[in-house]
Design a protein around this motif. Structure first.
Motif, PDB file in Angstrom:
ATOM      1  N   LYS B  17       0.768  -1.310  -0.150  1.00 25.15           N
ATOM      2  CA  LYS B  17      -0.012  -0.014  -0.083  1.00 25.15           C
ATOM      3  C   LYS B  17       0.846   1.299   0.046  1.00 25.15           C
ATOM      4  CE  LYS B  17      -3.977  -2.338   1.980  1.00 25.15           C
ATOM      5  NZ  LYS B  17      -4.715  -2.655   3.383  1.00 25.15           N
ATOM      6  N   PHE B  18       1.771   1.224   0.884  1.00 29.99           N
ATOM      7  CA  PHE B  18       2.860   2.295   0.831  1.00 29.99           C
ATOM      8  C   PHE B  18       3.405   2.619  -0.464  1.00 29.99           C
ATOM      9  CE2 PHE B  18       3.851   2.048   5.402  1.00 29.99           C
ATOM     10  CZ  PHE B  18       3.130   3.334   5.737  1.00 29.99           C
ATOM     11  N   ALA B  19       4.253   1.423  -1.234  1.00 28.29           N
ATOM     12  CA  ALA B  19       4.652   1.474  -2.576  1.00 28.29           C
ATOM     13  C   ALA B  19       3.720   1.958  -3.435  1.00 28.29           C
ATOM     14  CB  ALA B  19       5.016   0.007  -2.883  1.00 28.29           C
ATOM     15  N   ALA B  20       2.282   1.421  -3.460  1.00 30.60           N
ATOM     16  CA  ALA B  20       1.512   1.994  -4.439  1.00 30.60           C
ATOM     17  C   ALA B  20       1.196   3.365  -4.231  1.00 30.60           C
ATOM     18  CB  ALA B  20      -0.062   0.941  -4.223  1.00 30.60           C
ATOM     19  N   THR B  21       0.957   4.012  -2.900  1.00 33.76           N
ATOM     20  CA  THR B  21       0.645   5.358  -3.020  1.00 33.76           C
ATOM     21  C   THR B  21       1.981   6.190  -3.348  1.00 33.76           C
ATOM     22  OG1 THR B  21      -0.442   4.685  -0.703  1.00 33.76           O
ATOM     23  CG2 THR B  21      -0.038   6.991  -1.109  1.00 33.76           C
ATOM     24  N   PHE B  22       3.237   5.634  -3.212  1.00 32.59           N
ATOM     25  CA  PHE B  22       4.169   6.535  -3.599  1.00 32.59           C
ATOM     26  C   PHE B  22       4.502   6.472  -4.998  1.00 32.59           C
ATOM     27  CE2 PHE B  22       6.251   5.887   0.825  1.00 32.59           C
ATOM     28  CZ  PHE B  22       5.962   7.183   1.340  1.00 32.59           C
ATOM     29  N   LEU B  23       4.137   5.337  -5.625  1.00 35.98           N
ATOM     30  CA  LEU B  23       4.174   5.062  -6.946  1.00 35.98           C
ATOM     31  C   LEU B  23       3.193   6.217  -7.892  1.00 35.98           C
ATOM     32  CD1 LEU B  23       4.494   1.397  -7.891  1.00 35.98           C
ATOM     33  CD2 LEU B  23       6.104   3.270  -8.562  1.00 35.98           C
ATOM     34  N   VAL B  24       2.045   6.071  -7.147  1.00 32.25           N
ATOM     35  CA  VAL B  24       0.815   7.046  -7.834  1.00 32.25           C
ATOM     36  C   VAL B  24       1.388   8.410  -7.891  1.00 32.25           C
ATOM     37  CG1 VAL B  24      -1.360   7.890  -7.543  1.00 32.25           C
ATOM     38  CG2 VAL B  24      -1.306   5.698  -7.375  1.00 32.25           C
ATOM     39  N   LEU B  25       2.009   8.982  -6.422  1.00 30.42           N
ATOM     40  CA  LEU B  25       2.361  10.319  -6.092  1.00 30.42           C
ATOM     41  C   LEU B  25       3.581  10.627  -7.336  1.00 30.42           C
ATOM     42  CD1 LEU B  25       2.621  10.696  -2.454  1.00 30.42           C
ATOM     43  CD2 LEU B  25       1.342  12.065  -4.160  1.00 30.42           C
ATOM     44  N   ILE B  26       4.452   9.555  -7.450  1.00 31.65           N
ATOM     45  CA  ILE B  26       5.658   9.787  -8.218  1.00 31.65           C
ATOM     46  C   ILE B  26       5.228   9.903  -9.605  1.00 31.65           C
ATOM     47  CG2 ILE B  26       7.858   8.683  -9.061  1.00 31.65           C
ATOM     48  CD1 ILE B  26       8.185   7.451  -6.335  1.00 31.65           C
TER      49      ILE B  26
END
Lengths: 304, 477
Positions: B17-26
């Motif tokens: 979930k962390f990774a997905a959130t950061f990926l979306v932000l990036i």
């Protein structure tokens, strides 16, 4: 109940076979491109006129149907009729390769761009009919516009950049002894001159099926250069005295080069060489001297 | 259709979930960085082009705006004075849109009619300008009417194909793309490292919780740093320590309670067996045995009663918020204890102030005072004393119970409030003690929001100091 269904089916079969037989007996007429004016909101990309394909009836004359279609109000809201309300086409008389269109006297009151649009739409529409190359517009016995052809109207800016343009290339028409033309995009730079680009497009052959190749495959351009308004083209891969080509074909082939190249500013005439040498004739047509553009053998334009 | 547990645990993991959130932000930042500057640059170029072409068209239009009729020659003459090198194509038409002048080297349109929408609109009196960017070049077109007074006599059409500005924008775009790709890749790697590190600590907490829940209260997790997770780790360790202490207390209590209950029961059984098995027991002996059975039963009853009291206090049953006058309760308690004091030859004295009111349960407060005073009497020496003081200072009410008794050894002082803890086990039992009296006092004081402390008196004996929060109404008085 079953009997009724069988009778209906049989009648349907007869109808379908009858239609098929009729279609096979008389080929479908070529469609006419009726030119109309785009509504201001739809004039995108510099486009002012838009062609609208109409399939004529087999019964009436194509010229009369084209004239009637021009006067009709377009079905699409994107298009407008080119004729003002008070201007009417009274008659359209077909000649050998031309049409004379008779308008009412109100036409004489129209001027400026409005008149040019009427002339363009009538000319382009009539020239889309097979065998029509020229259009004259008369009011009564007065000839207002004489021998207009489709090349008189530039419908879009053909220059793309200083090194790329859409250029009119001439090819012999498939079904008559005349030249037609179509636009080809030509790129050129310091190494490839515009003249060479035009010749490559010409030798590459036409896109449209109603045009045919002017020169056989294997014809190559040895050199091309322009000096004092004379463009000298040296061709190779062809035999000047090849008897498989008629002098008429030779004339069309030669003028396909001459007419295509003389569209360039600064080229007044074209000298054709065979294998780098002056040749008295090509397939029976004299090419010893430089030749200028010949408008008389240009038929209707195939594509704008 | 159920998902495999493994896949489910991966898709539900905090790290993902962390990774997905950061990926979306990036991804959002990359898109923004790659589009916004380009759009802004493009719009700036559009504006600049339109302005430039409009100015040039204006100059041409003015130059051609002569009373004479426009012709190819006159236009050619005028245009020869103008610098047209920056323009890809210039067309001048008359009022019928017939081209009088055309700079196109390929397919010059002089003599033809220019039926472009721009020229048509210009001949209608409008000034038309638009620019298109196709990713390779800016293609700008401008058309302006040529006026002779109020009459439109022709139009000027300019076309500029500019690949230079476009290549500049493309170069910026390319550089931005490369930069964002590098930054994006670095951000993704760092994101994975950080999210892994973060979730490792959470995973460690989850693992520790499972270990502790299985009964291993010795387990402690490493707590470095000062962030929220470190704080959570420290709290977890504190919680585990408290759980461990509570568990120890519980075990000891169960053990002590069993022992305390078992002892009188064993005595009763032994005495009753003796009576049953003795054929010739004289009446006096039998009466003595039965009396002992009665005493043991009474002790058992007292112990269970106290255990019940403690249990009630643990669960908060019986606690009320009545306004209590401690002076009155103390006097009543002393009255009840006076026979015992007489029996032990101990003198009871009191110094009780007026107005020492607190909020609480009368029964529990009575037990506090009774137990403390009873202990002072029972573990005293003949001729000794028990002194009770009651006074109020600002927000608190203090109750001091001191005696001249045998005192409590220093090593026992920290444990005297523990359940079933006895300082002198033999004497305590003889005195009828259960080891629960001070535990009840301690719990009752705590339930009233107060505190209790004990110390040795220099001249012998002990001093218990109980401090209660004073009744709010009293405070206002």
């Amino acid at each position: 109940m079953k009997k009724r269904v069988i009778v209906l089916l049989a009648a349907l079969c007869v109808l379908i076979s009858g239609c098929a037989a009729e279609t096979a007996a008389s080929p479908a007429p070529e469609s006419i491109s009726v030119y109309r004016v785009l509504s201001p909101d739809y004039q995108t990309g510099g486009k002012l006129l838009q062609e609208d394909r109409v399939v004529p009836n087999t019964s009436g004359s194509q010229v009369a149907q084209a004239a009637a279609a021009l006067a009709e109000k377009p079905q699409s809201e994107h298009l407008q009729c080119p004729l003002p309300d008070d201007v009417m086409i009274l008659d359209a008389v077909r000649g050998e390769n031309s049409v004379t269109v008779y308008l009412n006297t109100e036409y004489l009151n129209v001027s400026g761009i409005e008149k040019t649009i009427i002339d363009a739409c009538i000319t382009l529409t009539m020239c889309s009919i097979s065998g029509i190359d020229f259009v004259s517009i008369c009011v009564g016995s007065e000839v207002v516009e004489d021998k207009l052809d489709s090349e008189d109207f530039l419908l879009f800016d053909n220059i793309i950049s200083s090194q790329k343009a859409q250029v009119r290339i001439y090819f012999p028409k498939s079904d008559e002894n005349a030249l037609g033309s179509e636009y080809h995009t030509i790129s050129f730079d310091d190494e490839n001159s515009p003249e060479r680009g035009i010749l490559y497009a010409l030798l590459g052959g036409p896109i449209s099926g109603s045009l045919k190749r002017a020169f056989p495959s294997g014809t190559i351009v040895l050199s091309v250069y322009t000096q004092d308004g004379v463009c000298t083209v040296s061709l190779s891969g062809i035999t000047p005295d090849d008897e498989t080509h008629t002098p008429e074909e030779a004339k069309l082939a030669v003028y396909s080069i001459v007419n295509s190249l003389t569209s360039l500013s600064g080229i007044k005439s074209v000298q054709i060489l065979i294998n780098g040498k002056q040749s008295p004739s090509l397939w029976g047509f004299g090419i010893y001297s430089p030749l200028s553009k010949n408008d008389s053998i240009i038929g209707s334009t195939v594509t704008q | 259709m159920k998902r495999l547990p493994g896949i489910s645990s991966v898709t539900n993991s905090v790290q993902l979930k962390f990774a997905a959130t950061f990926l979306v932000l990036i991804a959002g930042l990359i898109v923004l960085l790659n589009t916004y500057p380009t759009i802004v640059s493009r719009d700036v170029v559009f504006a600049s082009k339109q302005n430039s072409l409009q100015t040039q068209a204006g100059v041409m239009s003015s130059a051609l705006s002569t009373p004479e009729e426009l012709s190819s020659d006159t236009v050619q003459e005028v245009m020869s004075f103008l610098d047209l090198r920056s323009l890809t194509r210039v067309i001048v038409t008359d009022e019928n849109a017939e081209i009088l002048y055309d700079t196109a080297s390929m397919g010059s349109g002089v003599g033809s009619y220019a039926l472009f929408s721009e020229i048509s609109r210009a001949l209608g009196g409008d000034i038309v300008c638009y620019s298109v960017y196709d990713g390779k070049a800016f293609m700008t077109r401008e058309a302006m009417p040529i006026k002779n007074g109020a009459r439109t006599v022709g139009a000027v059409y300019l076309y500029e194909y500019d690949a230079g500005q476009a290549s500049l924008i493309m170069s910026i775009q390319k550089n931005l793309r490369n930069i964002t790709l590098i930054l994006g890749a670095a951000a993704i790697i760092l994101m994975f490292i950080f999210s892994r590190a973060l979730t490792l600590r959470i995973t460690e907490l989850v693992r520790a919780t499972k270990i502790v829940s299985e009964g291993d209260y010795e387990y402690q997790i490493k707590t470095g740093g000062s962030d929220e997770l470190s704080e959570l780790g420290r709290e977890f360790n504190n919680l585990t320590q408290r759980l461990k202490n509570t568990e120890e207390l519980r075990r000891r209590f169960v053990s002590d309670a069993s022992h305390e209950l078992k002892t009188p029961l064993a005595s009763i059984r032994l005495l009753s067996d003796s009576i049953v098995n003795s054929d010739n027991m004289d009446g006096e002996t039998m009466r003595e045995f039965v009396t002992d059975i009665g005493n043991e039963a009474e002790r058992l009853s007292r112990t269970t009663e106290k255990l019940l009291s403690l249990s009630k206090m643990d669960s908060g049953i019986g606690l009320s918020d009545d306004k209590l006058d401690l002076k009155h309760i103390t006097e009543k308690t002393m009255h009840l204890l006076s026979p015992l004091a007489k029996e032990y030859h101990v003198n009871i004295s009191t110094e009780l102030e007026q107005g020492c009111c607190i909020l609480g349960s009368e029964d529990l407060v009575y037990r506090i005072i009774f137990n403390l005073a009873e202990n002072g009497i029972k573990y005293n020496m003949p001729g000794g004393f028990v002194r009770i003081k009651l006074f109020r200072d600002s927000d608190n009410v203090s109750l001091i119970v001191e005696d001249s008794g045998i005192g409590i050894p220093d090593e026992d002082l920290p444990h005297i409030f523990s359940r079933f803890y006895r300082v002198d086990k033999a004497r305590s039992r003889d005195a009828g003690g259960s080891g629960l009296g001070l535990s009840i006092v301690y719990d009752a004081v705590r339930l009233h929001g107060g505190s209790i402390s004990v110390e040795r008196r220099e001249s012998g004996g002990s001093r218990f100091v109980v401090i209660f929060p004073a009744c709010p109404e009293e405070k206002s008085e």
